[in-house]
Motif scaffolding. Structure first.
Motif, PDB file in Angstrom:
ATOM      1  N   ASN A 393       0.828  -1.208   0.000  1.00 18.08           N
ATOM      2  CA  ASN A 393       0.000   0.000   0.000  1.00 18.08           C
ATOM      3  C   ASN A 393       0.864   1.259   0.000  1.00 18.08           C
ATOM      4  OD1 ASN A 393      -2.283  -1.529  -0.008  1.00 18.08           O
ATOM      5  ND2 ASN A 393      -2.602  -1.436   2.217  1.00 18.08           N
ATOM      6  N   ALA A 394       1.962   1.225   0.804  1.00 17.14           N
ATOM      7  CA  ALA A 394       2.836   2.401   0.858  1.00 17.14           C
ATOM      8  C   ALA A 394       3.435   2.693  -0.514  1.00 17.14           C
ATOM      9  CB  ALA A 394       3.945   2.176   1.892  1.00 17.14           C
ATOM     10  N   ARG A 395       3.859   1.627  -1.212  1.00 21.50           N
ATOM     11  CA  ARG A 395       4.421   1.842  -2.558  1.00 21.50           C
ATOM     12  C   ARG A 395       3.377   2.452  -3.486  1.00 21.50           C
ATOM     13  NH1 ARG A 395       6.749  -3.361  -5.364  1.00 21.50           N
ATOM     14  NH2 ARG A 395       4.541  -3.885  -5.211  1.00 21.50           N
ATOM     15  N   THR A 396       2.139   1.957  -3.365  1.00 21.76           N
ATOM     16  CA  THR A 396       1.065   2.511  -4.214  1.00 21.76           C
ATOM     17  C   THR A 396       0.815   3.966  -3.889  1.00 21.76           C
ATOM     18  OG1 THR A 396       0.054   0.322  -4.325  1.00 21.76           O
ATOM     19  CG2 THR A 396      -1.335   2.198  -4.901  1.00 21.76           C
ATOM     20  N   PHE A 397       0.761   4.304  -2.590  1.00 18.24           N
ATOM     21  CA  PHE A 397       0.538   5.705  -2.201  1.00 18.24           C
ATOM     22  C   PHE A 397       1.664   6.601  -2.698  1.00 18.24           C
ATOM     23  CE2 PHE A 397      -2.105   3.987   1.488  1.00 18.24           C
ATOM     24  CZ  PHE A 397      -3.297   4.290   0.843  1.00 18.24           C
ATOM     25  N   LEU A 398       2.920   6.096  -2.660  1.00 16.01           N
ATOM     26  CA  LEU A 398       4.041   6.906  -3.146  1.00 16.01           C
ATOM     27  C   LEU A 398       3.941   7.126  -4.648  1.00 16.01           C
ATOM     28  CD1 LEU A 398       7.006   5.394  -1.065  1.00 16.01           C
ATOM     29  CD2 LEU A 398       5.986   7.660  -0.805  1.00 16.01           C
ATOM     30  N   GLU A 399       3.535   6.074  -5.361  1.00 13.90           N
ATOM     31  CA  GLU A 399       3.370   6.236  -6.818  1.00 13.90           C
ATOM     32  C   GLU A 399       2.278   7.239  -7.139  1.00 13.90           C
ATOM     33  OE1 GLU A 399       2.603   2.297  -8.111  1.00 13.90           O
ATOM     34  OE2 GLU A 399       4.736   1.669  -8.053  1.00 13.90           O
ATOM     35  N   ARG A 400       1.252   7.335  -6.247  1.00 13.34           N
ATOM     36  CA  ARG A 400       0.152   8.272  -6.475  1.00 13.34           C
ATOM     37  C   ARG A 400       0.440   9.668  -5.904  1.00 13.34           C
ATOM     38  NH1 ARG A 400      -5.021   4.526  -4.676  1.00 13.34           N
ATOM     39  NH2 ARG A 400      -4.879   2.977  -6.359  1.00 13.34           N
ATOM     40  N   GLY A 401       1.595   9.805  -5.264  1.00 13.44           N
ATOM     41  CA  GLY A 401       1.911  11.115  -4.700  1.00 13.44           C
ATOM     42  C   GLY A 401       1.169  11.398  -3.421  1.00 13.44           C
ATOM     43  N   PRO A 403       2.100  11.016   0.141  1.00 14.33           N
ATOM     44  CA  PRO A 403       3.115  10.671   1.157  1.00 14.33           C
ATOM     45  C   PRO A 403       2.532  10.486   2.552  1.00 14.33           C
ATOM     46  CG  PRO A 403       3.275  12.995   0.554  1.00 14.33           C
ATOM     47  CD  PRO A 403       2.291  12.387  -0.421  1.00 14.33           C
ATOM     48  N   ASP A 404       1.442  11.233   2.874  1.00 15.19           N
ATOM     49  CA  ASP A 404       0.891  11.086   4.231  1.00 15.19           C
ATOM     50  C   ASP A 404       0.378   9.670   4.462  1.00 15.19           C
ATOM     51  OD1 ASP A 404       1.474  13.702   4.730  1.00 15.19           O
ATOM     52  OD2 ASP A 404      -0.528  14.454   4.193  1.00 15.19           O
ATOM     53  N   GLN A 405      -0.379   9.138   3.483  1.00 19.29           N
ATOM     54  CA  GLN A 405      -0.877   7.774   3.614  1.00 19.29           C
ATOM     55  C   GLN A 405       0.276   6.767   3.646  1.00 19.29           C
ATOM     56  OE1 GLN A 405      -2.014  10.086   1.711  1.00 19.29           O
ATOM     57  NE2 GLN A 405      -4.293  10.192   1.749  1.00 19.29           N
ATOM     58  N   ALA A 406       1.299   7.020   2.806  1.00 22.49           N
ATOM     59  CA  ALA A 406       2.459   6.107   2.809  1.00 22.49           C
ATOM     60  C   ALA A 406       3.161   6.117   4.158  1.00 22.49           C
ATOM     61  CB  ALA A 406       3.441   6.502   1.686  1.00 22.49           C
ATOM     62  N   SER A 407       3.310   7.339   4.750  1.00 21.37           N
ATOM     63  CA  SER A 407       3.945   7.449   6.077  1.00 21.37           C
ATOM     64  C   SER A 407       3.158   6.689   7.129  1.00 21.37           C
ATOM     65  CB  SER A 407       4.065   8.924   6.456  1.00 21.37           C
ATOM     66  OG  SER A 407       4.599   9.054   7.763  1.00 21.37           O
ATOM     67  N   SER A 408       1.800   6.773   7.037  1.00 20.28           N
ATOM     68  CA  SER A 408       0.968   6.036   8.001  1.00 20.28           C
ATOM     69  C   SER A 408       1.197   4.538   7.882  1.00 20.28           C
ATOM     70  CB  SER A 408      -0.506   6.367   7.757  1.00 20.28           C
ATOM     71  OG  SER A 408      -1.324   5.593   8.627  1.00 20.28           O
ATOM     72  N   ASN A 409       1.276   4.018   6.626  1.00 21.86           N
ATOM     73  CA  ASN A 409       1.518   2.577   6.439  1.00 21.86           C
ATOM     74  C   ASN A 409       2.887   2.175   6.953  1.00 21.86           C
ATOM     75  OD1 ASN A 409      -0.968   2.481   5.281  1.00 21.86           O
ATOM     76  ND2 ASN A 409      -0.332   1.466   3.415  1.00 21.86           N
ATOM     77  N   LEU A 410       3.875   3.047   6.769  1.00 22.54           N
ATOM     78  CA  LEU A 410       5.213   2.733   7.283  1.00 22.54           C
ATOM     79  C   LEU A 410       5.196   2.656   8.809  1.00 22.54           C
ATOM     80  CD1 LEU A 410       7.444   4.931   4.944  1.00 22.54           C
ATOM     81  CD2 LEU A 410       7.189   2.442   4.899  1.00 22.54           C
ATOM     82  N   GLY A 411       4.359   3.473   9.457  1.00 19.27           N
ATOM     83  CA  GLY A 411       4.214   3.392  10.911  1.00 19.27           C
ATOM     84  C   GLY A 411       3.637   2.059  11.348  1.00 19.27           C
TER      85      GLY A 411
END
Length: 591
Positions: A393-401, A403-411
């Protein structure tokens, strides 16, 4: 002339020794027989008491209202179910094997073992003599091997009369196997035979279901028709191989019971022979002493006559004594050296024993880790699956621009990794070898042990309750890893104990009492059977099915607790289930 005198003296001495041997053997045989009779007089009352103890129970059960109702309405399923449970309760509290009700045709209407695979319900026992006796209005008594269970027992039957008519029979079965266990401490063979001379209880296993002498065809046919011994052929004990029939011979007997039984003991003739041999040896030694004394007097007379030669003999004796002292000194030196070698070997063996004991404890710990592997694998698979999903999911959020959602998944990935690290860290700490003595917080050890088994309890649907620790920390002096090993083993045993229970619950509590820390682990299982309690902490003793345990867990746990000056005990709780108590001395500051 001297040779003839010596030969005559030897013959006379031999005759005296032989006569003493015969008299002593005869006396010892009489004493042996009397001792056997006294022992039987002590054993027989216990057996008589066991046979008479339950004589009236079937008669009393026959007055139960449920019995009369079921005999009047044998097809009523509700009555059958209610009487089954009533008989089961009576049999459990009376501590008898089985209790069941037969109709006039010998069919079993209700039984205390109605829930067992080998239930008596629906089976016909009209061929048994105890049923026929009861149907003639007399108490029936019979000892036989159960055709349904394959277990031998003593049957007592009483007729049930309703309004003056004989409507059925109440039958009770008790086991006499405990007497074989108590007789096993006797060196002499003990046997209980029926009126046909067939041995059915003995501390010699090979003698069971063998006869004292060959049975007549009529007796054999009677045993077959009543299925008393499950149809197996009855051969004489004398036909057994020599090692199996050792001790069979002259015996003393005592009648017991109302069926013409004979309680027999076969005193070992070897004891009488040994006593006779000792008397004969003592007589021979006494005669030898007399002979030596006579020889010494003769030698003294010769020395008085030959004073000159006496000085030479005395000098020679002094020289011989010096040689003997030198030889004895050398032997003593060698003996001391041998003792020193043995002491060193003993120290080496003691070190090896301690090392082996530590390895056994470590092996038990690793065996527990193996048993917990499935649960731990499940606990690690969940965070791993979560990490993978959050990473995708984080990779998908990063591809979509985003970053907040990606940061949440990394947490979330970090939290899952931390949980995996905690599980692995706990396992590594538990698996390590440790022999250090330190101050241990017992509450933390309980929490760590419960953490390792949490997935096991959740997977089996068992509720684990840990009572809050008392005020101040409960501290003991010991090894935290080994304390956890004991707690994990007890928790796993509790988990196994409630596997087939309707209520699955394990409770852990911690308290202080009399200067010690008490950890109580209670389960809601069936409890500890009486015959198991005495062997609970013995190595290789287990009640689990083959492949589910070697019977070393409790033995290792008890050894660990004793090494810390503690005690591990077990008992059945008053509210049901088993309770294990670990008692460890409290640690005091400055110790």
């Amino acid at each position: 002339m001297r040779r003839r005198t010596t030969f005559a003296a030897l013959l006379c001495a031999g005759a005296i020794v032989a006569l003493v041997f015969l008299l002593a053997a005869q006396r010892a045989g009489v004493d042996n027989h009397a001792q056997g009779q006294r022992q039987l007089q002590l054993l027989a009352p216990d057996l008589e008491s066991a046979l008479e103890k339950f004589e009236t129970l079937p008669f009393v059960v026959g007055f139960q209202a449920d019995v009369a109702q079921l005999l009047t309405h044998p097809g009523d399923a509700q009555l059958v179910n209610h009487l089954n449970r009533t008989l089961q309760t009576i049999a459990r509290h009376a501590k008898v094997s089985h209790l069941y009700l037969l109709d006039r045709d010998g069919n079993t209407l209700a039984a205390s073992n109605w829930q067992d695979k080998l239930s008596f319900v629906g089976k016909n026992f009209a061929y048994r003599p105890y049923f026929r006796d009861a149907m003639h209005g007399q108490p029936g008594r019979f000892y036989a091997i159960g055709n349904s269970t394959g277990e031998a027992g003593y049957f007592i039957a009483q007729p049930v009369n309703l309004a003056g008519a004989l409507m059925g029979v109440v039958v009770l079965k008790i086991s006499l196997a405990e007497f074989e266990t108590s007789w096993s401490s006797s060196d002499a063979p003990i046997a209980l035979a029926d009126q046909s001379g067939v041995v059915f209880l003995s501390n010699r296993a090979a003698w069971k279901y063998h006869s004292l002498q060959a049975l007549t065809p009529a007796t054999q046919q009677q045993l077959v028709s009543t299925q008393q011994y499950a149809g197996q052929p009855i051969a004489p004990i004398a036909s057994l191989a020599p090692p199996q029939r050792d001790g069979f011979g002259p015996h003393v007997s005592q009648p017991v019971g109302r069926l013409g039984w004979q309680l027999m003991m076969f005193p070992a003739p070897g004891r009488a022979l040994r006593n006779a041999a000792l008397w004969a040896l003592a007589t021979a030694l006494a005669l030898a002493c007399l002979a030596v004394t006579a020889l010494a007097l003769n030698q003294r007379r010769l020395r008085l006559e030959e004073r000159s030669s006496a000085r030479v003999a005395l000098q020679r004796a002094a020289e011989d004594l010096d040689l003997q002292l030198a030889a004895r000194t050398g032997e003593l030196r060698l003996t001391n050296q041998d003792l020193e070698r043995k002491y060193a070997k003993l120290q080496e063996t003691e070190h090896l024993l301690r090392s082996t004991q530590n390895e056994l404890i470590q092996a038990g710990k690793l065996a527990m880790l193996g048993q917990m592997a499935a649960g731990v694998t499940h606990e690690l698979n969940q965070p791993l699956a979560a990490i993978r999903a959050f990473a995708d999911n984080a990779r998908t959020f990063l591809e979509r621009g985003q970053p907040d959602q990606a940061s949440s998944n990394l947490g979330h990935i970090s939290d899952a990794s931390a949980r995996m690290g905690a599980i692995i860290g706990q396992l590594k700490g538990f698996a390590r070898k440790s022999e250090s003595v330190a101050t241990v917080d017992v509450a933390r050890s309980i929490a760590a042990s419960a953490f390792l088994l949490d997935s096991e309890f959740r997977r089996h649907g068992v509720t684990l309750t840990i009572a809050p620790a008392p005020g101040a920390p409960v501290l003991v002096a010991g090894d935290a890893v080994r304390i956890e090993q004991v707690l994990i083993n007890l928790l796993r045993n509790a988990l196994d104990a409630v596997e087939s229970s309707a209520t699955r619950m394990v409770a852990v509590s911690l308290a202080r009492a009399d200067g010690a820390a008490l950890v109580c682990i209670r389960d809601s299982g069936a409890g500890i059977p009486q015959q198991v309690a005495a062997h609970l902490f013995e190595p290789f003793f287990t009640t689990k099915p083959s492949g589910k345990g070697l019977g070393l867990g409790l033995a290792i746990s008890s050894s660990i607790v004793q090494a810390m000056n503690g005690q591990l005990t077990a008992h059945n709780h008053v509210d049901g289930g088993a309770e294990f108590v670990v008692r460890l001395p409290l640690h005091h500051e400055g110790e």
